[in-house]
Design a protein around this motif. Sequence first.
Motif, mmCIF file in Angstrom:
data_model
loop_
_atom_site.group_PDB
_atom_site.id
_atom_site.type_symbol
_atom_site.label_atom_id
_atom_site.label_comp_id
_atom_site.label_asym_id
_atom_site.label_seq_id
_atom_site.Cartn_x
_atom_site.Cartn_y
_atom_site.Cartn_z
ATOM 1 N N PHE A 50 -39.518 78.454 16.959
ATOM 2 C CA PHE A 50 -38.311 78.002 16.260
ATOM 3 C C PHE A 50 -38.061 76.510 16.490
ATOM 4 N N MET A 51 -38.465 75.995 17.677
ATOM 5 C CA MET A 51 -38.313 74.567 17.940
ATOM 6 C C MET A 51 -39.320 73.755 17.132
ATOM 7 N N HIS A 52 -40.486 74.326 16.883
ATOM 8 C CA HIS A 52 -41.478 73.632 16.050
ATOM 9 C C HIS A 52 -40.904 73.386 14.660
ATOM 10 N N ARG A 53 -40.286 74.421 14.101
ATOM 11 C CA ARG A 53 -39.690 74.276 12.774
ATOM 12 C C ARG A 53 -38.499 73.328 12.797
ATOM 13 N N ALA A 54 -37.680 73.420 13.846
ATOM 14 C CA ALA A 54 -36.509 72.541 13.950
ATOM 15 C C ALA A 54 -36.925 71.075 14.049
ATOM 16 N N ILE A 55 -37.959 70.796 14.822
ATOM 17 C CA ILE A 55 -38.429 69.412 14.968
ATOM 18 C C ILE A 55 -38.980 68.893 13.646
ATOM 19 N N LEU A 56 -39.742 69.728 12.937
ATOM 20 C CA LEU A 56 -40.293 69.309 11.652
ATOM 21 C C LEU A 56 -39.183 69.027 10.648
ATOM 22 N N VAL A 57 -38.202 69.925 10.580
ATOM 23 C CA VAL A 57 -37.067 69.706 9.683
ATOM 24 C C VAL A 57 -36.324 68.430 10.073
ATOM 25 N N GLY A 58 -36.144 68.219 11.383
ATOM 26 C CA GLY A 58 -35.471 67.009 11.851
ATOM 27 C C GLY A 58 -36.206 65.744 11.462
ATOM 28 N N LEU A 59 -37.525 65.754 11.591
ATOM 29 C CA LEU A 59 -38.321 64.587 11.203
ATOM 30 C C LEU A 59 -38.178 64.291 9.708
ATOM 31 N N CYS A 60 -38.160 65.340 8.897
ATOM 32 C CA CYS A 60 -37.979 65.150 7.451
ATOM 33 C C CYS A 60 -36.591 64.593 7.141
ATOM 34 N N ILE A 61 -35.575 65.114 7.836
ATOM 35 C CA ILE A 61 -34.212 64.613 7.639
ATOM 36 C C ILE A 61 -34.128 63.142 8.012
ATOM 37 N N GLY A 62 -34.826 62.762 9.071
ATOM 38 C CA GLY A 62 -34.810 61.383 9.523
ATOM 39 C C GLY A 62 -35.393 60.408 8.519
ATOM 40 N N VAL A 63 -36.177 60.912 7.589
ATOM 41 C CA VAL A 63 -36.717 60.059 6.518
ATOM 42 C C VAL A 63 -35.839 60.173 5.265
ATOM 43 N N MET A 64 -35.516 61.397 4.871
ATOM 44 C CA MET A 64 -34.790 61.621 3.615
ATOM 45 C C MET A 64 -33.407 61.007 3.621
ATOM 46 N N ALA A 65 -32.649 61.250 4.690
ATOM 47 C CA ALA A 65 -31.250 60.829 4.704
ATOM 48 C C ALA A 65 -31.096 59.311 4.604
ATOM 49 N N PRO A 66 -31.786 58.508 5.419
ATOM 50 C CA PRO A 66 -31.663 57.055 5.266
ATOM 51 C C PRO A 66 -32.260 56.540 3.959
ATOM 52 N N LEU A 67 -33.300 57.217 3.486
ATOM 53 C CA LEU A 67 -33.938 56.793 2.236
ATOM 54 C C LEU A 67 -32.935 56.811 1.090
ATOM 55 N N ILE A 68 -32.140 57.863 1.008
ATOM 56 C CA ILE A 68 -31.113 57.959 -0.024
ATOM 57 C C ILE A 68 -29.838 57.243 0.410
ATOM 58 N N GLY A 69 -29.502 57.354 1.689
ATOM 59 C CA GLY A 69 -28.277 56.752 2.192
ATOM 60 C C GLY A 69 -28.231 55.249 2.040
ATOM 61 N N THR A 70 -29.377 54.580 2.110
ATOM 62 C CA THR A 70 -29.407 53.124 1.950
ATOM 63 C C THR A 70 -28.904 52.724 0.570
ATOM 64 N N PHE A 71 -29.323 53.456 -0.453
ATOM 65 C CA PHE A 71 -28.830 53.184 -1.808
ATOM 66 C C PHE A 71 -27.339 53.492 -1.914
ATOM 67 N N LEU A 72 -26.910 54.611 -1.314
ATOM 68 C CA LEU A 72 -25.512 55.019 -1.420
ATOM 69 C C LEU A 72 -24.579 54.026 -0.737
ATOM 70 N N VAL A 73 -24.945 53.569 0.454
ATOM 71 C CA VAL A 73 -24.091 52.645 1.195
ATOM 72 C C VAL A 73 -23.933 51.334 0.440
ATOM 73 N N HIS A 74 -25.020 50.835 -0.135
ATOM 74 C CA HIS A 74 -24.943 49.578 -0.885
ATOM 75 C C HIS A 74 -24.186 49.743 -2.201
ATOM 76 N N ARG A 75 -24.048 50.977 -2.654
ATOM 77 C CA ARG A 75 -23.270 51.238 -3.873
ATOM 78 C C ARG A 75 -21.851 51.689 -3.550
#
Length: 337
Positions: A50-75
């Motif tokens: 379960f930690m393997h899956r949690a870490i993988l999901v966390g790594l994906c979130i760490g890329v996805m959220a700032p990737l979209i959030g950078t556009f949102l914050v500047h807008r």
Amino acid sequence: MTATLALPLQAGGSALDPVLAPIYWLLRYWSELLLWVAGATGIELLQYGFMHRAILVGLCIGVMAPLIGTFLVHRQLALIGDALAHTAFAGVAVGLFLNGVLDLGVSPYLSAVVVAMIAALLIEVISEVTDAYNDVSMAIVLSTGFALGTVLISLNAGGLAVGINQYLFGNLSTVSAENAAILLVLFAVIVATVGLTRNQLLYVTFDETAAAVSGISVTWYNRIMVMLTALVVVGAMQIMGVILVAAMLVVPVAGAAQVSRSFSESLVVSVVLAELAVLLGIGVAYYAEATAGGVIVLIAVGIYVVTVAAGKLKTATAEESAPEVGSIDAGEGASSD
């Protein structure tokens, strides 16, 4: 080490298993890699599937959220994540309600994706049709989504409350193989879409008028952005919970803005800061037996404070090292009669 991985090719008889089968294989190889790392390093949390899956999901979130959030914050759309998180809560409630009352076997995760994307489009449509500001449409959608979720829970006499808690607050141990596989699909869609439309999104972000004049469909790209935000929110919901998910769209980006000199640099730095917060947060949450979402956000805010201090120090150092420009005497050097 006696820990073994219990990750079957299928994740429990879901109708999506045949479609997600190749991703289950990837999850198996990922878990085998982390088990090897656990054996080499002795890190306890890497011994469990379960930690393997949690870490993988966390790594994906760490890329996805700032990737979209950078556009949102500047807008100046930082709060849209919060609005969509509350509608994702409604989507989860819809899925749990259909399962608990009508026994339809609907995945709450997928129902959250559908409802959040519909809500994202509604935010844009309300703004376009009524000429209301974005914050007004976001407030309307947020209130509607949360109200719908609470009504569905109450109709089942509280029977959904236990199931809904893991989505409200996040839980490392409940990241299933199916949800992790769906998250990987969302991750691929988000990264690919941003990669293909980056220039247009950037243009629309900083100058909508000029973008429209140049022939770019501003309305279309605005809708793409809010739908991608909905996908990020639902993806991060597993670990962060709907209450805290919006923080990962904003806090790492705000921290990166303190020390970055360009949009591209800000994007890269925000991803690094987000990954640092996620990995440290998962580790601390596991050993402290605390809620992962809350720990991750607190660490992200701590990193933000550090970047603010670093940015102020950098500015002060630059000002001190800048050459002092002396005043010019108008009478100096003038020729006398």
